[in-house]
Design an enzyme around this catalytic site. Structure first.
Site, PDB file in Angstrom:
ATOM      1  CG  ASP A 186     -32.710 -10.481   7.094  1.00  0.00           C
ATOM      2  OD1 ASP A 186     -31.962  -9.554   6.755  1.00  0.00           O
ATOM      3  OD2 ASP A 186     -32.553 -11.664   6.725  1.00  0.00           O
ATOM      4  CG  ASP A 195     -29.996 -10.063   1.398  1.00  0.00           C
ATOM      5  OD1 ASP A 195     -30.691  -9.761   0.420  1.00  0.00           O
ATOM      6  OD2 ASP A 195     -28.993  -9.413   1.738  1.00  0.00           O
TER       7      ASP A 195
END
Length: 225
Positions: free
Chosen positions: A20, A22
């Site tokens: 991922d 963020d």
């Protein structure tokens, strides 16, 4: 139930690792930074919190937040120039070490491709290994929505990307690493999930991830052994 030692073996023998972006690969939440830059920070960060906690379907949260922000092409470019995202400590070394071992590294993000590609370039990850949402702009550069056909625009989108990667490249073992509920939900089809709390701790993920780390040094250590 997979034991902790089996998870470690899975990570060390994986042929693909998906991150991922963020609050995992970078310290910030890209959409919140964009909201701050465009002057609507408070309203948008509350929506992000609800979306990350799983209280709001992802696509609804994305649509509502972008409707508030209305980012222009110029604003996105200025954000990257004036406030570039900060890499999480240890991620550069970890990605580099994985690549040395011929492990394919992918970035799968519910954030925006223009920001994620900027991050990918810093980590020597090819843009073909980036899966993220595309903002759309009118000819004059004003906000025109986002590409709703991208798998990452939907709840469960990260799992769809991982399924696609398995079908396309025939990876035997894919690991997903991230801080949020949408990352944890991608396993399966990912073969293992590693929760990351080095930037922000999401209680739901901390409580349910079988392997939870707060520093990428821990994963680097596994690869060195």
């Amino acid at each position: 139930m997979v034991s902790h030692s089996e998870l470690r073996k899975l990570f060390c023998s994986a042929d693909a690792v998906c991150f991922d972006v963020d609050s995992t690969v970078i310290r910030e939440e890209g959409i919140d930074e964009l909201a701050k830059f465009c002057g609507v920070e408070a309203a948008v960060s509350e929506m992000t919190r609800r979306a990350m906690g799983g209280a709001l379907p992802f696509k609804d949260a994305l649509t509502q937040r972008l409707a508030l922000i209305q980012p222009s092409r110029d604003q996105v470019q200025r954000l990257l120039a004036e406030h570039p995202p900060h890499l999480t400590p240890g991620i550069r070394e970890l990605v580099s070490r994985l690549q040395e071992r011929n492990v394919q590294v992918f970035l799968i993000s519910g954030g925006f491709r223009s920001i994620v590609e900027h991050v990918a370039a810093k980590l020597n990850i090819p843009t073909t290994n980036v899966f993220a949402n595309r903002l759309k702009f009118y000819f004059n550069g004003e906000y025109a929505g986002f590409d709703e056909m991208q798998p990452t625009a939907e709840s469960g989108g990260k799992g769809k990307v991982i399924r696609f990667l398995k079908e396309k490249f025939h990876f035997k073992k894919i690991i997903m690493i991230g801080d949020g509920a949408t990352d944890m939900e991608a396993c399966p089809p990912a073969d293992a999930f590693i929760g990351f709390g080095g930037n922000v701790i999401r209680q739901q993920v901390k409580d349910n991830a079988k392997w939870y780390i707060t520093d990428f040094v821990e994963l680097l250590g596994e690869l060195e052994e």
